[in-house]
Scaffold this motif. Structure first.
Motif, PDB file in Angstrom:
ATOM      1  N   LEU A   1       2.291  63.238  34.464  1.00 29.40           N
ATOM      2  CA  LEU A   1       3.403  62.655  33.716  1.00 29.40           C
ATOM      3  C   LEU A   1       4.551  62.336  34.660  1.00 29.40           C
ATOM      4  O   LEU A   1       5.058  63.219  35.358  1.00 29.40           O
ATOM      5  CB  LEU A   1       3.871  63.632  32.637  1.00 29.40           C
ATOM      6  CG  LEU A   1       4.895  63.115  31.627  1.00 29.40           C
ATOM      7  CD1 LEU A   1       4.267  62.072  30.701  1.00 29.40           C
ATOM      8  CD2 LEU A   1       5.456  64.270  30.790  1.00 29.40           C
TER       9      LEU A   1
ATOM     10  N   ARG B   1       5.171  65.863  27.148  1.00 31.41           N
ATOM     11  CA  ARG B   1       6.056  64.766  26.736  1.00 31.41           C
ATOM     12  C   ARG B   1       7.317  65.307  26.068  1.00 31.41           C
ATOM     13  O   ARG B   1       8.430  64.816  26.315  1.00 31.41           O
ATOM     14  CB  ARG B   1       5.281  63.857  25.795  1.00 31.41           C
ATOM     15  CG  ARG B   1       5.987  62.619  25.295  1.00 31.41           C
ATOM     16  CD  ARG B   1       5.061  61.862  24.360  1.00 31.41           C
ATOM     17  NE  ARG B   1       5.724  60.836  23.574  1.00 31.41           N
ATOM     18  CZ  ARG B   1       5.198  60.289  22.487  1.00 31.41           C
ATOM     19  NH1 ARG B   1       4.004  60.669  22.065  1.00 31.41           N
ATOM     20  NH2 ARG B   1       5.852  59.363  21.817  1.00 31.41           N
TER      21      ARG B   1
ATOM     22  N   ASP C   1      10.357  57.662  22.459  1.00 31.69           N
ATOM     23  CA  ASP C   1      10.740  58.664  23.453  1.00 31.69           C
ATOM     24  C   ASP C   1      12.143  58.440  24.003  1.00 31.69           C
ATOM     25  O   ASP C   1      12.722  59.349  24.594  1.00 31.69           O
ATOM     26  CB  ASP C   1       9.743  58.675  24.610  1.00 31.69           C
ATOM     27  CG  ASP C   1       8.462  59.427  24.271  1.00 31.69           C
ATOM     28  OD1 ASP C   1       8.469  60.180  23.280  1.00 31.69           O
ATOM     29  OD2 ASP C   1       7.457  59.259  24.987  1.00 31.69           O
TER      30      ASP C   1
ATOM     31  N   ASN D   1      11.070  64.761  27.534  1.00 34.83           N
ATOM     32  CA  ASN D   1      12.091  64.145  26.688  1.00 34.83           C
ATOM     33  C   ASN D   1      13.306  65.052  26.544  1.00 34.83           C
ATOM     34  O   ASN D   1      14.452  64.580  26.527  1.00 34.83           O
ATOM     35  CB  ASN D   1      11.529  63.831  25.303  1.00 34.83           C
ATOM     36  CG  ASN D   1      10.523  62.691  25.325  1.00 34.83           C
ATOM     37  OD1 ASN D   1      10.382  62.000  26.322  1.00 34.83           O
ATOM     38  ND2 ASN D   1       9.824  62.505  24.221  1.00 34.83           N
TER      39      ASN D   1
END
Length: 390
Positions: free
Chosen positions: A231, A185, A172, A189
């Protein structure tokens, strides 16, 4: 990693049909398509674009997927297969990972992990490798590393952590799209990569492009939060952008990251052209004059301000108003072998710094103007750090 689709022997009408299908597929996938005149680009994610060009009667679609990640690579292959299904004709697919043949995403991910393992080895063992652009798909600048830190596509990392971090977790920090889907995610990113690569901080409203990037960062973080509220996100950077842009903060209740995001452009960086490098803030506006073969770096500014300094750099001595005056000053001999002639003077209330930097047989010329003593001192330090790549 690389994927290419050659659409062979097309008439103009068939070329137009291909462009129509590309536009429809881009709309279906929610990605941007732009006509650049000499080519067409499909902007899938930071570090991931597909370029379409015409060569004779062939249309060639290509994507360098090395920094985009395995998810982007798989996306490109699937998109190219969709094109072949939509329009009959003669095609040639080139995929150096051979994912187009077996569709094994787990194997594809392992290839990227192996590539990252090699990159980590080179960063740790080859000092020159750290000075190369191993992070981003394309830039006109390179970040300057800090002692004890390793530069990644999402910001600085402690060298000890970099040495020991699991490859699957390290992915990542170097690639945007690592899962099959564009999940939370992915969007985090994408935002972190844009912050690191194109974040302008307080100067995010400097021009239309910088403002567009800042809005995209905020959009990506808000999507990531909607998809997965658990997250961790870069809340400080997001809040600063919201205040600069006048946006509503939509991340109330979100979890902050342990380490805040890094924006390389808000620091001094190496602005690169040919084999030369000029140290200046990464937020400087850049332009190029082909007549004088010069790069211009203009001081960043906010909406209600004017720029305060300008750097012109070239390998042509003609940019210096008085070359002989610069050559006449006492040269500075640096430990790395560079020799620098620096002439400082004032005319009509404007301060000037004219410099020649010699590195073996290579010469770099700089013509710099500014409005204050403080800026003059700062720009002098930038000049003394500039030069060439080994």
């Amino acid at each position: 990693m690389f994927v290419q689709l050659i659409c062979k022997d097309r008439t103009q009408a068939q070329m137009d049909e291909l462009y129509e299908v590309l536009g429809a597929l881009a709309a279906r996938e929610g990605v941007q398509i732009e006509d650049r005149g000499h080519d067409v680009e499909i902007l899938v994610c930071p570090q991931g674009k597909i370029v379409a060009i015409e060569e004779g009667k062939d249309m060639i679609l290509s994507a360098n997927t090395r920094q985009g990640g395995p998810g982007f690579h798989a996306f490109v292959v699937d998109l190219f297969k969709d094109i072949q299904e939509e329009i009959p004709g003669d095609y040639e697919m080139i995929d150096d990972t051979e994912y187009d043949k077996d569709g094994d995403f787990d194997r594809l991910v392992s290839l990227y992990e192996n590539e990252l393992d090699y990159v980590r080895k080179m960063i740790l063992e080859d000092p020159q490798f750290r000075n190369k652009n191993y992070m981003f798909d394309e830039t006109y600048y390179l970040p300057k590393a800090e002692k004890g830190k390793v530069l990644t596509a999402t910001g600085d990392m402690d060298e000890d952590e970099f040495k020991t971090k699991n490859l699957s977790d390290l992915m990542d920090h170097f690639y945007v799209w690592n899962n099959w889907d564009r999940d939370a995610r992915f969007y985090r990113n994408a935002a972190l990569t844009l912050l690191a690569k194109e974040g302008y901080g307080q100067f995010s409203k400097m021009n239309d492009q910088t403002e567009k990037i800042a809005d995209e960062i905020c959009d990506d973080l808000e999507i990531a939060f909607r998809m997965d509220p658990s997250l961790p996100l870069p809340l400080k950077a997001y809040d600063e952008l919201c205040k600069t842009l006048g946006r509503e903060n939509k991340l109330e209740g979100a979890i902050g990251m342990d380490r805040e995001a890094v924006q390389y452009r808000t620091r001094e960086v190496y602005h690169v052209f040919e084999d030369a490098k000029v140290v200046a803030p990464g937020t400087a506006e850049r332009s190029y004059d082909p007549a004088t073969q010069s790069v211009f770096l203009m001081a960043p500014y906010s909406e209600d301000e004017e720029w305060n300094w300008l750097i012109q750099a070239s390998k042509q001595p003609s940019i210096l108003p008085d070359l002989e005056a610069v050559q006449a000053v006492e040269p500075i001999h640096e430990e790395d072998g560079r020799v620098i002639w620096l002439d400082e003077y004032e005319q009509d209330g404007i301060r000037y710094l004219d410099a020649i930097i010699r590195d073996d047989e290579r010469y770099l010329y700089l013509h710099v103007l500014c409005k204050s003593i403080a800026e003059q001192s700062y720009l002098r330090s930038c000049i003394l750090q500039s030069g060439f790549y080994a």
